[in-house]
Design an enzyme around this catalytic site. Structure first.
Site, short mmCIF file in Angstrom:
data_model
loop_
_atom_site.label_atom_id
_atom_site.label_comp_id
_atom_site.label_asym_id
_atom_site.label_seq_id
_atom_site.Cartn_x
_atom_site.Cartn_y
_atom_site.Cartn_z
N CYS A 35 0.83 -1.21 0.00
CA CYS A 35 0.00 0.00 0.00
C CYS A 35 0.86 1.25 0.00
CB CYS A 35 -0.89 0.04 1.25
SG CYS A 35 -1.95 -1.40 1.51
N CYS A 43 -2.94 4.81 2.92
CA CYS A 43 -4.03 3.85 2.70
C CYS A 43 -5.05 3.94 3.83
CB CYS A 43 -3.47 2.43 2.62
SG CYS A 43 -4.75 1.18 2.30
N ARG A 85 1.05 -8.03 -3.85
CA ARG A 85 0.19 -7.48 -4.89
C ARG A 85 -0.32 -6.11 -4.46
NH1 ARG A 85 -3.09 -11.19 -2.18
NH2 ARG A 85 -5.10 -10.36 -1.47
N CYS A 126 -2.64 -3.04 -3.47
CA CYS A 126 -3.90 -2.85 -2.76
C CYS A 126 -4.95 -2.28 -3.72
CB CYS A 126 -3.68 -1.89 -1.60
SG CYS A 126 -5.17 -1.44 -0.70
N CYS A 180 -6.26 1.51 -2.07
CA CYS A 180 -5.50 2.77 -2.14
C CYS A 180 -4.74 2.93 -3.45
CB CYS A 180 -4.52 2.88 -0.97
SG CYS A 180 -3.08 1.77 -1.06
#
Length: 495
Positions: free
Chosen positions: A33, A37, A62, A64, A67
């Protein structure tokens, strides 16, 4: 942010000032993030920090979906730093790895591919291929969520070598298939990401993120005063203007539109491109033109500590230093505008465009041409401009040096070397070379000591050039504050 504990404090307070400066990943969720976030703050033992999104992706995290950490401004460090890493990051942002590969990137930097790989891995946690891959994924997400192009078209427009590579990358970074990612396109009220989709004829709509306050009026005033007929136009009333200009890009031409009114941390932009492979490059060039990766908090902290500058900084929070969307164009315009007024420079530039600019295949309103390329100007007589013969000779010499590559002014150029090479050309003085370094090369630490308007602003602010060492590394922004003070015609009493 020098320690992980201070970074965690920024995450805890959801401090948007650090969006793009670092990223954090959560071991229990497998996602990374931006610091701001809005999700529940994770426990400290579960958090790892990364200098780039590519580094987080390389570690198996991976992005987010809430955000959208791939949509943050770039780190201000890459503009401020003149070393190998800073130069490499600027070139990668401009799409050089997609167009020329790692070998091309290394050749531009003057280092071996192995040295570039090693330095980037050590400093930013990812090599040039991983950084370019993260950028391609972001471009693909924008196209998926703002156009109705087929996935295969998007794959190649974003720079992927194959549809399979595109599919695998999207699934790895977003944990979604391209079709599923398209279905999550944000609505117009979304704080993060890109604006809602339109049909292809409407261009690609973007939200160009920035951090901190953004003094849009000043930069739009600057562009309006210098807009050249045929390649630029400013429409609307002050506070709600739209700046439009033509772009000369690696794969074709384009038109960019940017609105003055700011959103919640972004400028609205729309790009009309002859070839969608130019999306990444066009986006980065508009970011440089509008100085969107700056850190206004760091600038204000340093300049605001100076008694003469403090009231200027307080009066214009978020002041930006305009860059350029075309380094060759800016260099030619700097030579044209030397020792003449802004209005006179605008007339000369417009005459140059009318005489030597390449016509657009499809004009758009008053936008009918692109700025003349250096090769054209190197062989031109330039009599139409009505300039003295020595100045025409200087302009041709500069254009020839740009055309044959004797002077490198790409985003990763060595700034000291480029300035020296400019000064070696006949008729190019310190002001012109410094101005090119400031705007074309995006150096945030340029002081044009011979500039008359800046000296006027200094006197009105009660500052002296001898104080300039205390303004490093943000002397370019000090210059813009002094120019603003000179234009206002008001004396600002030191704090």
């Amino acid at each position: 942010m020098t320690t992980d504990d201070s970074r965690y404090e920024a995450v805890t307070s959801r401090d948007a000032r650090f969006d793009g400066e670092f990223f954090f990943a959560v071991a229990t969720t497998g996602i990374y993030c931006r610091p701001s976030c809005p999700a529940t703050t994770p426990k400290r033992p579960n958090v790892t920090f990364f200098p780039t999104a590519a580094a987080a992706q390389g570690a198996g995290f991976r992005a987010c979906r809430r955000c959208r950490p791939d949509a943050v401004p770039g780190s201000a460090d890459w503009n401020a730093r003149a070393d190998l890493v800073g130069r490499a990051m600027r070139l990668i942002g401009d799409g050089v790895v997609d167009r020329e590969g790692v070998a091309g990137l290394a050749a531009r930097l003057g280092y071996s591919a192995r040295q570039v790989q090693r330095q980037l891995n050590a400093e930013v946690g990812a090599g040039p291929i991983a950084l370019a891959r993260a950028q391609r994924a972001h471009t693909a997400r924008v196209l998926l969520q703002t156009t109705d192009l087929r996935a295969a078209e998007i794959a190649f427009a974003a720079g992927f070598a194959s549809v399979r590579q595109f599919n695998d990358t999207i699934r790895e970074i977003y944990a979604l298939t391209p079709g599923e990612l398209r279905a999550t396109r944000p609505g117009s009220s979304s704080r993060f990401g890109s604006v809602p989709a339109t049909d292809g004829a409407g261009g690609v709509p973007l939200r160009l993120a920035h951090r901190g306050p953004y003094a849009a009026a000043g930069i739009f005033d600057h562009l309006a005063a210098r807009a050249l007929t045929g390649i630029e136009e400013m429409t609307g009333e002050r506070g709600d203007r739209t700046y439009r200009r033509t772009l000369r890009l690696p794969h074709g031409t384009g038109i960019a539109e940017v609105r003055e009114s700011t959103g919640d941390g972004w400028l609205e932009c729309r790009l009309h491109l002859g070839d969608l492979r130019d999306l990444t490059t066009a986006t980065q060039r508009m970011r440089r033109l509008f100085d969107l990766d700056a850190d206004p908090h760091a600038v204000a902290e340093r300049l605001g500590a100076h008694p003469a500058l403090a009231p200027l900084v307080a009066r214009t929070p978020g002041l930006r230093a305009p860059g350029t969307s075309d380094v060759h164009e800016l260099t030619v315009r700097a030579v044209l505008g030397r020792q003449v007024s802004v209005a006179a420079g605008r007339r000369l530039g417009s005459a140059l465009v009318a005489a030597y600019g390449a016509p657009l295949q499809v004009p758009s309103g008053t936008l009918t041409r692109t700025f003349p390329d250096p090769a054209t100007l190197a062989g031109a007589g330039l009599e139409e401009l009505g300039m003295p013969a020595p100045r025409r000779a200087t302009l041709r010499a500069v254009a020839a040096a740009l055309a044959d590559g004797r002077i490198g002014l790409d985003p990763g150029a060595d700034r000291d070397r480029a300035e020296k090479e400019l000064l070696d050309l006949p008729g190019v003085g310190p002001w012109t070379a410094g101005y090119v370094r400031m705007r074309a090369l995006g150096d945030p630490d340029v002081l044009l000591t011979g500039d008359v308007a800046a000296r006027t602003g200094m006197r009105r602010a009660g500052a002296e050039a001898v104080d300039a060492e205390a303004w490093r590394p943000w002397r370019t922004y000090a210059m813009h504050h002094f120019w603003s003070a000179a234009a206002d015609g008001r004396r600002v009493a030191p704090a």
